[in-house]
Design a protein around this motif. Structure first.
Motif, mmCIF file in Angstrom:
data_model
loop_
_atom_site.group_PDB
_atom_site.id
_atom_site.type_symbol
_atom_site.label_atom_id
_atom_site.label_comp_id
_atom_site.label_asym_id
_atom_site.label_seq_id
_atom_site.Cartn_x
_atom_site.Cartn_y
_atom_site.Cartn_z
ATOM 1 N N GLU A 1 13.112 -0.809 11.085
ATOM 2 C CA GLU A 1 12.386 -1.816 11.693
ATOM 3 C C GLU A 1 11.103 -2.062 11.272
ATOM 4 N N HIS A 2 10.235 -0.872 10.870
ATOM 5 C CA HIS A 2 9.168 -0.942 10.604
ATOM 6 C C HIS A 2 8.631 -0.923 9.051
ATOM 7 N N VAL B 1 2.089 17.408 5.621
ATOM 8 C CA VAL B 1 2.428 16.594 6.818
ATOM 9 C C VAL B 1 0.932 16.402 7.439
ATOM 10 N N ASP B 2 0.941 15.371 7.959
ATOM 11 C CA ASP B 2 -0.518 14.920 8.657
ATOM 12 C C ASP B 2 -0.580 14.882 10.093
ATOM 13 N N ILE B 3 0.706 14.460 10.820
ATOM 14 C CA ILE B 3 0.823 14.361 12.052
ATOM 15 C C ILE B 3 2.242 14.955 12.529
ATOM 16 N N MET C 1 0.684 -1.231 0.076
ATOM 17 C CA MET C 1 0.116 -0.148 0.046
ATOM 18 C C MET C 1 0.924 1.266 -0.119
ATOM 19 N N THR C 2 0.378 2.188 -0.797
ATOM 20 C CA THR C 2 1.318 3.292 -0.904
ATOM 21 C C THR C 2 0.841 4.356 0.332
ATOM 22 N N PRO C 3 1.629 4.921 1.142
ATOM 23 C CA PRO C 3 1.476 5.693 2.308
ATOM 24 C C PRO C 3 0.864 6.962 1.825
ATOM 25 N N THR C 4 -0.413 7.296 2.617
ATOM 26 C CA THR C 4 -1.185 8.249 2.114
ATOM 27 C C THR C 4 -1.170 9.235 3.107
ATOM 28 N N ARG C 5 -0.627 8.922 4.431
ATOM 29 C CA ARG C 5 -0.486 9.961 5.475
ATOM 30 C C ARG C 5 1.147 9.900 5.963
ATOM 31 N N THR C 6 1.343 11.237 6.377
ATOM 32 C CA THR C 6 3.024 11.433 7.034
ATOM 33 C C THR C 6 2.879 11.758 8.531
ATOM 34 N N CYS C 7 3.749 11.215 9.002
ATOM 35 C CA CYS C 7 3.732 11.261 10.444
ATOM 36 C C CYS C 7 5.174 11.342 11.131
ATOM 37 N N ILE C 8 5.487 12.662 11.484
ATOM 38 C CA ILE C 8 6.880 13.012 11.982
ATOM 39 C C ILE C 8 7.040 12.673 13.519
ATOM 40 N N ALA D 1 2.006 1.829 10.274
ATOM 41 C CA ALA D 1 0.818 1.315 9.564
ATOM 42 C C ALA D 1 1.177 1.364 8.063
ATOM 43 N N PRO D 2 0.520 0.460 7.410
ATOM 44 C CA PRO D 2 0.700 0.359 5.796
ATOM 45 C C PRO D 2 0.537 1.860 5.241
ATOM 46 N N ASP D 3 -0.739 2.541 5.535
ATOM 47 C CA ASP D 3 -0.813 3.924 4.994
ATOM 48 C C ASP D 3 -0.110 5.006 5.416
ATOM 49 N N VAL D 4 0.797 4.789 6.425
ATOM 50 C CA VAL D 4 1.564 5.937 6.868
ATOM 51 C C VAL D 4 3.021 5.775 6.762
ATOM 52 N N ARG D 5 3.610 6.814 6.294
ATOM 53 C CA ARG D 5 5.113 7.255 6.058
ATOM 54 C C ARG D 5 5.696 7.763 7.435
ATOM 55 N N LEU D 6 6.478 7.044 8.244
ATOM 56 C CA LEU D 6 6.947 7.799 9.389
ATOM 57 C C LEU D 6 8.306 8.435 8.791
ATOM 58 N N ILE D 7 8.376 9.734 9.619
ATOM 59 C CA ILE D 7 9.758 10.366 9.152
ATOM 60 C C ILE D 7 10.180 10.496 10.868
#
Length: 523
Positions: free
Chosen positions: A47-48, A79-81, A1-8, A26-32
């Motif tokens: 790791e994630h 940026v979402d979060i 799944m392509t991430p649709t939300r970005t969380c820093i 989560a599959p829909d989240v890109r963690l930065i």
């Protein structure tokens, strides 16, 4: 799944930071993930999954933060979060021995850094954006020899509220948690240096232990979720009851070993819980009852309106049962809880929601009877129900959630009786936390703002409130929904809030955070 939300996540290589990465992965989240050079942040986030990124940045340097966001712009469209978690720990030095350069560095890292991160993130956020800051109990209560750290965290709490008010109109929510002692590398370092006596710390906490990092992450996860959509400008203490204890001596008996629940998450009993909700025939109480039924629990709908309680139980199905009770009648309460235990089993969760409004009359026209009528239902009734429920509450499973009000935090003339009763509810919660924490029973208060309920509609129809003026006073520009309170209550009663004890969560659209002159919104 392509991430649709970005969380820093800042401070992502530390104890709470790593727990946040696990909570938000989560599959829909890109963690930065962001942390200092040499911190190993890239390995921590790798790791994630491969869609996540680790970036190095010194948050005490504004230029580095601006450059950081230039990098982020190449990775995502917005940026979402933002989770402002990074901080410098306390140096634990007497005032006369505190280096002023270090004092200023602490303020830059713990306050200016989160401010610039928030400023840059908000510029890239749309409606629905969320910022959660990690403050500290040290920013709420005085701590000797922690001047810079404590001051920076108090300042971050104030910043949380002011940003919440400024950005509410844009649909961006800003909240903070105030952790107590958490079992992290930072705290371990203080203990190793002889600057923290963790055995003494545990004795000072009603729950008798330090928190785990995942307990901070789960609370932040709730505040960042849509379940908390009407929560902004809130500061939620996650301290095991530390702030609720106010007397000489120990809050918890000494422990010879490190408590197991401090080291790893206990097994959560999946069995349905028995939940008692008072004032549950309609409005907020009905929404709370429905939320627990939806999660698979068995709910006792308690109300003096017997027909309304029965109708609500019928709506919710076999998992709900109606009980008629006047919460001001001591014998009726005792009998009601005996009936509940006989019909459903021992009580696990009590939600004290039953309440009445006051007379809206000037103090010169109010009588003692007017005051006592409101106090008897809103405060004494809650106490009677708690007293009846406590004997069956189990360690690690028992929770009391009291419904307070913004009127108990910021009194509203001429609503003297109502405000007094709700202020009493908040301190009742804290008294319970100090007393019952050692038994493994938690308590919390939810303080609603103006919520669209039949009661509020009746006040508006009677000309006692002006909904237009009320909306203008709320930073988010509108009243909340009963479901907003239900979600908050459900979370606080869940294992995800396992270290929340004795503290208050405002669900008010930012009402309690607003301190300026004029309107809080242009709604």
């Amino acid at each position: 799944m392509t991430p649709t939300r970005t969380c820093i996540v800042t401070g992502a290589a530390g104890g709470i930071g790593r727990a946040l990465l696990a909570e938000f992965a989560a599959p829909d989240v890109r963690l930065i993930a962001v942390d200092l050079p040499g911190s190993g942040v890239a390995d921590a986030v790798a790791e994630h999954g491969p869609q996540h990124v680790g970036l190095e940045c010194d948050l005490s340097d504004e230029a580095q933060i601006v450059a950081l966001f230039a990098q982020i712009d190449t990775l995502c469209d917005g940026v979402d979060i933002l989770l402002n978690n990074a901080a410098m720990g306390p140096i634990m030095a007497p005032t006369v021995q505190t280096d002023i350069a270090h004092f200023r560095l602490t303020l830059r890292t713990n306050l200016a850094g989160p401010f610039v991160m928030a400023r840059e993130a908000a510029a890239r956020m749309g409606a629905g954006g969320v910022i959660v800051n990690t403050a500290s109990l040290a920013g709420v209560l005085g701590n000797p020899t922690r001047n810079a750290y404590a001051a920076s965290k108090a300042a971050l709490i104030s910043l949380t509220r002011s940003l919440a008010c400024e950005w509410a109109a844009r649909g961006i929510r800003v909240n903070a948690i105030a952790p107590g002692y958490v079992r992290t590398p930072m705290v371990a370092a203080l203990e190793a240096a002889g600057k923290a006596d963790l055995r003494a710390v545990r004795r000072r906490i009603p729950m008798g232990r330090l928190a785990r990092a995942d307990e901070m992450a789960s609370v932040i996860g709730f505040l960042a979720s849509d379940k908390a959509r009407y929560v902004t400008g809130a500061i939620l203490g996650v301290d095991g009851g530390w702030m609720s204890f106010n007397q000489p001596g120990d809050a918890h008996p000494p422990a010879d070993v490190v408590p197991a629940a401090e080291q790893s998450r206990p097994f959560a009993d999946p069995a349905p819980r028995v939940v008692v909700v008072t004032g549950a025939a309609d409005g907020i109480g009905a929404a709370i009852a429905a939320r627990f039924v939806a999660s698979g629990d068995r709910v006792a709908i308690v109300d003096r309106n017997g027909e309304g309680a029965k109708a609500q139980a019928a709506t919710l199905g076999a998992s709900a049962q109606a009980f008629v009770c006047d919460v001001t009648d001591e014998q009726a309460v005792t009998d009601c809880f005996a009936q509940i235990v006989q019909a459903l089993g021992p009580v696990d969760i009590l939600v004290n929601n039953a309440a009445i409004a006051d007379a809206f009359q000037p103090a010169t026209e109010q009588t003692t009877a007017d005051l006592e009528r409101v106090l008897d239902v809103n405060l004494t009734g809650a106490f009677l129900c708690a007293r009846a429920a406590i004997p069956s509450l189990q360690a690690g499973r028992g929770v009391i959630v009291n419904i307070g009000s913004i009127a108990g935090l910021v009194p509203m003339a001429p609503r003297h009786a109502y405000g007094a009763s709700k202020a009493g509810i908040d301190i009742l919660t804290r008294c319970f936390a100090a007393e019952l924490g050692p038994q493994g029973i938690r308590t919390a208060t939810v303080a609603p703002g103006y919520i669209r309920t039949p009661g509020v509609a009746a006040l508006e129809k009677a000309g006692r409130i002006d909904s237009g003026k009320i909306r203008a006073r709320i930073p988010m520009g509108d009243l909340g929904q009963p479901q907003d309170i239900a979600e908050a209550v459900w979370f606080l009663a869940s294992p995800g809030a396992s270290y929340v004890n004795g503290t208050l969560l405002s669900v008010d659209g930012g009402w309690n955070a607003f301190g300026s002159a004029g309107d809080a919104s242009d709604s």
